[in-house]
Scaffold this active site. Structure first.
Site, PDB file in Angstrom:
ATOM      1  N   ASP A 165       0.845  -1.195   0.000  1.00 52.34           N
ATOM      2  CA  ASP A 165       0.000   0.000   0.000  1.00 52.34           C
ATOM      3  C   ASP A 165       0.884   1.250   0.000  1.00 52.34           C
ATOM      4  O   ASP A 165       2.098   1.161   0.166  1.00 52.34           O
ATOM      5  CB  ASP A 165      -0.886  -0.052   1.263  1.00 52.34           C
ATOM      6  CG  ASP A 165      -1.949   1.034   1.260  1.00 52.34           C
ATOM      7  OD1 ASP A 165      -2.270   1.559   0.194  1.00 52.34           O
ATOM      8  OD2 ASP A 165      -2.447   1.349   2.355  1.00 52.34           O
ATOM      9  N   GLU A 198       2.429   5.003  -4.105  1.00 50.80           N
ATOM     10  CA  GLU A 198       2.352   5.922  -5.279  1.00 50.80           C
ATOM     11  C   GLU A 198       3.676   6.641  -5.506  1.00 50.80           C
ATOM     12  O   GLU A 198       3.974   6.965  -6.649  1.00 50.80           O
ATOM     13  CB  GLU A 198       1.223   6.924  -5.076  1.00 50.80           C
ATOM     14  CG  GLU A 198      -0.161   6.293  -5.112  1.00 50.80           C
ATOM     15  CD  GLU A 198      -0.449   5.376  -3.924  1.00 50.80           C
ATOM     16  OE1 GLU A 198       0.050   5.692  -2.820  1.00 50.80           O
ATOM     17  OE2 GLU A 198      -1.127   4.366  -4.098  1.00 50.80           O
ATOM     18  N   ASP A 236      -8.971   3.598  -1.922  1.00 48.93           N
ATOM     19  CA  ASP A 236      -9.948   4.055  -0.929  1.00 48.93           C
ATOM     20  C   ASP A 236     -11.240   4.578  -1.546  1.00 48.93           C
ATOM     21  O   ASP A 236     -11.465   5.788  -1.649  1.00 48.93           O
ATOM     22  CB  ASP A 236      -9.310   5.126  -0.041  1.00 48.93           C
ATOM     23  CG  ASP A 236      -8.151   4.545   0.743  1.00 48.93           C
ATOM     24  OD1 ASP A 236      -8.015   3.293   0.772  1.00 48.93           O
ATOM     25  OD2 ASP A 236      -7.369   5.319   1.317  1.00 48.93           O
TER      26      ASP A 236
HETATM   27  C1  GLC Z   1      -4.707   3.321   2.970  1.00 52.16           C
HETATM   28  C2  GLC Z   1      -5.208   2.093   2.232  1.00 52.16           C
HETATM   29  C3  GLC Z   1      -6.235   1.378   3.069  1.00 52.16           C
HETATM   30  C4  GLC Z   1      -5.623   1.022   4.411  1.00 52.16           C
HETATM   31  C5  GLC Z   1      -5.075   2.257   5.110  1.00 52.16           C
HETATM   32  C6  GLC Z   1      -4.322   1.930   6.384  1.00 52.16           C
HETATM   33  O1  GLC Z   1      -5.722   4.254   3.107  1.00 52.16           O
HETATM   34  O2  GLC Z   1      -5.718   2.421   0.972  1.00 52.16           O
HETATM   35  O3  GLC Z   1      -6.708   0.245   2.417  1.00 52.16           O
HETATM   36  O4  GLC Z   1      -6.569   0.392   5.223  1.00 52.16           O
HETATM   37  O5  GLC Z   1      -4.212   2.959   4.246  1.00 52.16           O
HETATM   38  O6  GLC Z   1      -3.254   1.094   6.146  1.00 52.16           O
END
Ligand code: GLC
Length: 764
Positions: free
Chosen positions: A413, A416, A487
């Site tokens: 995650d 980017e 998200d």
């Molecule tokens: C980001 C991710 C989400 C995750 C969060 C905490 O917002 O897109 O899926 O739960 O971070 O790690």
């Protein structure tokens, strides 16, 4: 360079052809045209430099092709048997398919840019909080402006928000983590896949612009006369993919950039997640409730809280117990553990990842050589320089900590890369292997390189097919990771967007993709969650995930009806697992996705060019979910052929809209005449017991299908350890089975169930 125009290269001076390649000398630069296959031509214009270091296209994909080059006045015709390209002055480009139909030509008129805001107007708008930031692609040095026909429709482009058909919108390729509700006016999301499919009234082609810098597509928003691609830097490295139909274009593009590999079977099962499970007890409670409520489930995801202060490759023993114990406990009950790993590495002396990274020089730096710092979940953090293979190896090796304690999948995650204190400056120093470069070039491939590091790490530490989910990616990341759409929110608009978004990701090579079921941000309602599980029942990645602070959205948090419908659709998914797995297996050699827009197979039918609320699963199943609040009946468009209602068995003729009752527990689904769909008995999780029985769901008519069977886990199938059955159903209803390949224990029983019977009986 004239602003906003296809590049001023001057006239063609000379050309020379050798093998697959033709070198074209223009007055101002040399252009290379290369046939990769008869259906794929590459045009390389060295706007910046002659370096070609693609992240998307790995290795030499070209096969020997006979290429002709012939001068015709000021024009040069370069062709294979399937595609002919015409080059002329100032990079005039035109292409024809094998039948001689024109596919495109560059636009030769004047551009008509949208009105620009004066400083004064910007101030006034900004005062009320309007977003006046606008990318100025008019000044971008790389430009290709194409004439647009009224009948042109556009697809692909990865995860872009909005509708299926991208015509009249503009998009930016710049991987962006924006927590606002993603609406159709968003220019950029987490992924950059600069691959555009253009379907014409007659003919279809793809354009892949292999350039990692910030770039944009304007698909008729500026003017209905033209569409254009522009890049802020880099080269024009354009692949034109042709073919007889849209699937050929997708096959060509995925031949070039790689195909989604066959995943492990359990990864197609249901997965439960929430940013908000904060202890071992929370995890135990979720696992127990899954089984108690009889919701099949294969995996539980551990979000950032399982780590000590969000430090990657650590484990918070205080709240989650000894590493490995909880994972083993969950595994005994059939749950796999997937853990999150973000790239931002906490800047803390004494923390091994920080110390090793600094000592080895593995983090991105400022131009003065100081390790670059920004802020993400752990607070001040540094960014591994994933473009270098030694950094990827280091990162991949650290995954041994996870695989040793039994982690079955890794969720990447914030890659980017996300940064809470403003975007990384363009000049932050990154590398592309040995070559020193900057954030501007590596930004869009950061998630790609991180996924590759994770993939290679897991590949080295386990025998199983790596399961990685990533948020950011570039063209070609499908070779390394599954994706989710980031998200989203518990909004009906986001349930609606799931269909075009996953379909376009599929047409952009990402066969394994999903959205957060129920929505990540905001609060879901029983009805929204119900319609979401119905619509996502065949989404390749099948995960419910929600944000901290939002209403808990595991199905038992709601009323009996919601729980019961949710259970039915998760079980339906488990029934269809062998069909999904077959589609993945086929996709490994065709590049075709699992979830498909109707336009992929019915491109001549104008009714499906903008169809946003239906999709196909393979070619046999059509799903038309209800994606509007309060709706209990919907119009379903059925394309050509006869279609059988999955629930009633009723035959409906295609090429028309029909009305279908859809009370809360009904997601309209139709099976095409002459289909055979392999199904299993639902289980609580993959591996609960061996799959010994296969049931073929048959829709009337002669039918045939190929079914793949293996252990669902490792790479044995690449060494021949699998069965391949060819099932044929004759007009009089007999089933014939031919083993096209046999090297795995066969099923004990194979039976046929006619549509409209048994398990799919009409719902109340
Ligand atoms: C980001 C991710 C989400 C995750 C969060 C905490 O917002 O897109 O899926 O739960 O971070 O790690």
């Amino acid at each position: 360079m004239q602003e906003g125009k296809t590049m001023k290269t001057g006239k063609i001076v000379s050309f020379s052809a050798q093998g697959n390649e033709v070198q074209v000398q223009y007055e101002r630069l040399a252009v290379t045209v290369r046939a990769v296959t008869p259906d794929i031509l590459n045009v390389f214009v060295p706007c910046k430099d002659a370096v070609r270091n693609s992240k998307a296209v790995e290795g030499d994909r070209s096969v020997p092709v006979s290429v002709t080059a012939e001068q015709n006045g000021e024009k040069l015709l370069i062709g294979t048997k399937a595609l002919t390209l015409c080059l002329g002055t100032d990079l005039y480009l035109a292409a024809k398919d094998g039948k001689g139909q024109e596919l495109f030509h560059t636009y030769e008129g004047e551009r008509t840019p949208l009105p620009r805001l004066s400083e004064r107007s910007m101030k006034i708008l900004a005062a009320e909080g309007h977003d006046v930031a606008k990318f100025s692609d008019l000044e971008y040095p790389v430009q290709l402006v194409m004439a647009m026909d009224e009948g042109d429709n556009f697809y692909g482009l990865g995860d872009k928000s909005g509708f299926l058909n991208k015509k009249y919108y503009e998009y930016e390729n710049w991987n962006t983590d924006n927590p606002q509700a993603h609406t159709e006016d968003f220019h950029a999301l987490y992924k950059s896949v600069p691959f555009l499919i253009c379907a014409k009234r007659k003919g279809v082609y793809g354009l892949f612009f292999d350039n990692t810098y910030r770039s944009s597509f304007n698909l008729g928003k500026e003017s209905a006369d033209y569409f254009f691609y522009a890049a802020a830097d880099g080269n024009l490295d354009l692949y034109i993919t042709g073919g007889a139909c849209m699937p050929d274009v997708v096959k060509g593009y995925t031949y070039l950039t790689g195909r989604t590999p066959l995943p492990q079977l359990w990864t197609l099962g249901y997965q439960q997640s929430r940013w908000g499970y904060e202890s071992a007890d929370d995890m135990r409670e979720i696992a127990a409730a899954m089984r108690k409520n009889d919701i099949p489930c294969d995996a539980i995801h551990f979000d950032i809280d399982y780590m000590q202060q969000f430090k990657v490759f650590t484990w918070d023993e205080e709240n989650y117990g000894k590493p490995g114990e909880l994972i083993a406990e969950l595994a005994r009950d059939g749950f796999k553990t997937v853990t999150i790993i973000d790239p931002g590495t906490k800047e803390e002396e004494g923390y091994f990842m920080h110390d090793e990274g600094v000592e080895k020089g593995f983090f991105a730096t400022d131009t003065d050589g100081k390790v670059y710092t920004n802020v993400v979940w752990p607070g001040k953090s540094n960014y591994p320089d994933f473009g270098r293979s030694e950094v990827r190896r280091w990162w991949g090796d650290h995954h041994r900590f996870l695989t040793d304690i039994g982690v079955a999948g890794v969720w990447n995650d914030m890659n980017e890369p996300a940064s809470f204190e403003g975007e990384l400056p363009a000049d932050v120093v990154f590398h592309d292997e040995e070559r020193t470069t900057d954030h501007a070039e590596m930004h869009n491939v950061y998630g790609h390189c991180m996924s590759r590091a994770t993939f290679e790490g897991l590949r080295a530490h386990t025998d199983e097919r790596p399961f990685i989910i990533t948020r950011a990616c570039y063209a070609g990341t499908q070779k390394y990771a599954t994706v989710w759409t980031g998200d989203n929110q518990s909004l009906w608009a986001h349930l609606q967007m799931m269909i075009p978004q996953l379909c376009n990701l599929g047409m952009s090579g990402f066969a394994f993709a999903g959205t957060d079921i129920g929505g990540f941000g905001a609060d879901t309602t029983p009805e929204l969650l119900t319609r979401w599980i119905e619509a996502a029942c065949f989404a390749p990645l099948f995960r419910n995930h929600a944000a901290k602070g939002s209403k808990p959205q595991e199905p038992w948090r709601f009323d009996e009806q919601t729980l019961s419908i949710y259970r039915d659709y998760v079980k339906l998914r488990y029934r269809f697992l062998p069909y999904l797995y077959d589609l993945f297996w086929q996709g490994e050699s065709t590049g075709l996705p699992v979830m498909r827009p109707l336009v992929l197979h019915y491109e001549d039918d104008a009714n499906v060019h903008n169809l946003n609320d239906e999709f196909l699963v393979g070619t046999s199943l059509l799903v038309a979910p209800v994606v509007e609040q309060g709706k209990r009946c919907r119009a379903v468009y059925l394309p050509e052929g006869t279609w059988y209602d999955l629930w009633t068995g009723e035959a409906r003729e295609g090429r028309q809209y029909i009305l279908k009752d859809a009370p809360l527990d009904v997601c309209p689904m139709f099976v095409k005449a002459g289909s055979l769909i392999p199904t299993f008995e639902p289980v609580s999780y993959v591996g609960e017991k061996p799959y010994r029985r296969l049931e073929l769901l048959a829709a009337p008519g002669e039918a045939s299908c190929v079914h793949f069977q293996d252990n669902g886990k490792d790479y044995g199938y690449r060494e021949g350890r699998y069965n391949l059955y060819r099932f044929t159903r004759t007009a009089d209803g007999r089933l014939e089975t031919v083993m096209e390949h046999e090297n795995y224990p066969r099923y004990d029983e194979i039976s046929v169930v006619e549509i409209g019977n048994g398990a799919y009986a009409e719902k109340e």
